[in-house]
Design a protein around this motif. Sequence first.
Motif, mmCIF file in Angstrom:
data_model
loop_
_atom_site.group_PDB
_atom_site.id
_atom_site.type_symbol
_atom_site.label_atom_id
_atom_site.label_comp_id
_atom_site.label_asym_id
_atom_site.label_seq_id
_atom_site.Cartn_x
_atom_site.Cartn_y
_atom_site.Cartn_z
ATOM 1 N N GLY A 34 24.446 23.271 63.160
ATOM 2 C CA GLY A 34 23.600 22.061 63.479
ATOM 3 C C GLY A 34 24.050 21.287 64.855
ATOM 4 N N SER A 35 26.133 20.617 64.791
ATOM 5 C CA SER A 35 26.641 20.586 65.255
ATOM 6 C C SER A 35 26.347 21.044 66.680
ATOM 7 N N SER A 36 27.311 20.035 67.103
ATOM 8 C CA SER A 36 27.826 20.574 68.905
ATOM 9 C C SER A 36 28.977 21.549 68.728
ATOM 10 N N ASP A 37 29.975 21.475 67.100
ATOM 11 C CA ASP A 37 31.098 22.410 66.898
ATOM 12 C C ASP A 37 30.337 23.937 67.155
ATOM 13 N N ARG A 38 29.739 24.661 68.020
ATOM 14 C CA ARG A 38 29.449 26.249 67.625
ATOM 15 C C ARG A 38 30.996 27.113 67.876
ATOM 16 N N PRO A 39 31.558 26.787 68.179
ATOM 17 C CA PRO A 39 33.520 27.325 68.248
ATOM 18 C C PRO A 39 33.925 27.758 66.546
ATOM 19 N N GLY A 40 33.046 26.578 65.834
ATOM 20 C CA GLY A 40 33.693 25.961 64.544
ATOM 21 C C GLY A 40 33.036 26.434 63.944
ATOM 22 N N ALA A 41 31.618 27.219 64.216
ATOM 23 C CA ALA A 41 30.581 27.628 63.200
ATOM 24 C C ALA A 41 30.774 28.986 63.413
ATOM 25 N N VAL A 42 31.383 29.276 64.341
ATOM 26 C CA VAL A 42 31.865 31.585 64.640
ATOM 27 C C VAL A 42 32.679 31.407 63.425
ATOM 28 N N LEU A 43 33.629 30.846 63.533
ATOM 29 C CA LEU A 43 34.441 31.166 62.627
ATOM 30 C C LEU A 43 34.168 30.884 61.802
ATOM 31 N N LEU A 44 34.129 30.038 60.802
ATOM 32 C CA LEU A 44 33.767 29.794 59.756
ATOM 33 C C LEU A 44 32.688 30.512 59.168
ATOM 34 N N GLY A 45 31.575 30.877 60.093
ATOM 35 C CA GLY A 45 31.449 32.398 59.680
ATOM 36 C C GLY A 45 31.927 33.350 59.534
ATOM 37 N N VAL A 46 32.837 34.072 60.631
ATOM 38 C CA VAL A 46 33.720 35.408 59.974
ATOM 39 C C VAL A 46 34.574 35.223 58.973
ATOM 40 N N ALA A 47 34.703 33.648 58.812
ATOM 41 C CA ALA A 47 35.539 33.968 57.490
ATOM 42 C C ALA A 47 34.747 33.531 55.851
ATOM 43 N N THR A 48 33.697 33.492 56.421
ATOM 44 C CA THR A 48 32.931 33.655 55.308
ATOM 45 C C THR A 48 32.433 35.348 54.974
ATOM 46 N N ILE A 49 31.824 36.562 56.259
ATOM 47 C CA ILE A 49 31.840 37.398 56.228
ATOM 48 C C ILE A 49 33.474 38.556 55.457
ATOM 49 N N ALA A 50 34.533 37.568 56.103
ATOM 50 C CA ALA A 50 36.138 38.072 55.123
ATOM 51 C C ALA A 50 35.678 37.913 54.111
ATOM 52 N N LEU A 51 35.119 36.770 53.025
ATOM 53 C CA LEU A 51 36.052 36.009 52.043
ATOM 54 C C LEU A 51 34.956 36.909 51.095
ATOM 55 N N ALA A 52 34.141 37.211 51.555
ATOM 56 C CA ALA A 52 32.629 38.190 50.311
ATOM 57 C C ALA A 52 32.945 39.292 50.950
ATOM 58 N N ALA A 53 33.655 40.035 51.812
ATOM 59 C CA ALA A 53 34.477 41.470 51.785
ATOM 60 C C ALA A 53 34.773 41.951 50.747
ATOM 61 N N ALA A 54 35.636 40.239 50.984
ATOM 62 C CA ALA A 54 37.005 40.866 49.703
ATOM 63 C C ALA A 54 36.657 40.660 48.742
ATOM 64 N N ALA A 55 35.800 39.159 48.398
ATOM 65 C CA ALA A 55 35.144 39.297 46.766
ATOM 66 C C ALA A 55 34.255 40.709 46.156
ATOM 67 N N LEU A 56 33.365 41.291 46.995
ATOM 68 C CA LEU A 56 32.493 41.827 46.782
ATOM 69 C C LEU A 56 33.412 43.308 46.335
ATOM 70 N N HIS A 57 34.308 43.462 47.290
ATOM 71 C CA HIS A 57 35.667 44.427 47.138
ATOM 72 C C HIS A 57 36.200 44.640 45.386
ATOM 73 N N GLY A 58 36.897 42.989 45.074
ATOM 74 C CA GLY A 58 36.975 42.845 44.217
ATOM 75 C C GLY A 58 35.937 43.546 42.764
ATOM 76 N N THR A 59 34.773 42.848 43.057
ATOM 77 C CA THR A 59 33.808 42.700 42.136
ATOM 78 C C THR A 59 33.596 44.446 41.859
ATOM 79 N N LEU A 60 33.844 45.617 42.809
ATOM 80 C CA LEU A 60 32.549 47.061 42.976
ATOM 81 C C LEU A 60 34.062 47.680 42.496
ATOM 82 N N VAL A 61 35.329 47.629 42.467
ATOM 83 C CA VAL A 61 36.259 48.568 41.556
ATOM 84 C C VAL A 61 36.967 47.901 40.696
ATOM 85 N N ARG A 62 36.605 47.198 39.536
ATOM 86 C CA ARG A 62 36.430 47.270 39.053
ATOM 87 C C ARG A 62 36.310 48.219 37.356
ATOM 88 N N PRO A 63 37.289 48.763 36.916
ATOM 89 C CA PRO A 63 38.493 48.598 37.215
ATOM 90 C C PRO A 63 38.910 49.422 37.989
#
Length: 137
Positions: A34-63
């Motif tokens: 909502g602010s004027s920092d669009r590049p920051g929002a995009v960077l955080l969006g990419v970080a969100t996707i990467a972190l969620a993918a890593a956490a999902l992988h760790g969840t699905l492959v147990r054990p």
Amino acid sequence: MDNSPLTWAPRAGLVAVGWLLAVAAGASAIFIAGSSDRPGAVLLGVATIALAAAALHGTLVRPRLAASTSGLRVRTVGGTRTLAWGEVQLRLVTSRRLGRDVTVLEVESDDLVVLGWLELGTDPRDVHEALVALRAG
């Protein structure tokens, strides 16, 4: 596989931290969008996707790895493979990465599965030792 296999998986606490960081990054991206920092929002969006993918992988492959007297069971996102001891080669490989020694466990059959500390939740050398003892006994 018998009823009491030895199992190794990503540490539950580490997976939980991944989910928490994904939620925090996602919330921050929405807040910043909502602010004027669009590049920051995009960077955080990419970080969100990467972190969620890593956490999902760790969840699905147990054990991630299970072993019994009859063989190994290796779990991936694509499915679970059960391997008899006769069709498996185990190797410890140590290489230097970013100035430090990194040891991984290689499980080779028709294909190669490389498991490090993050996938196993413990030192690959300890897992290799346990697997060799189980295979021999």
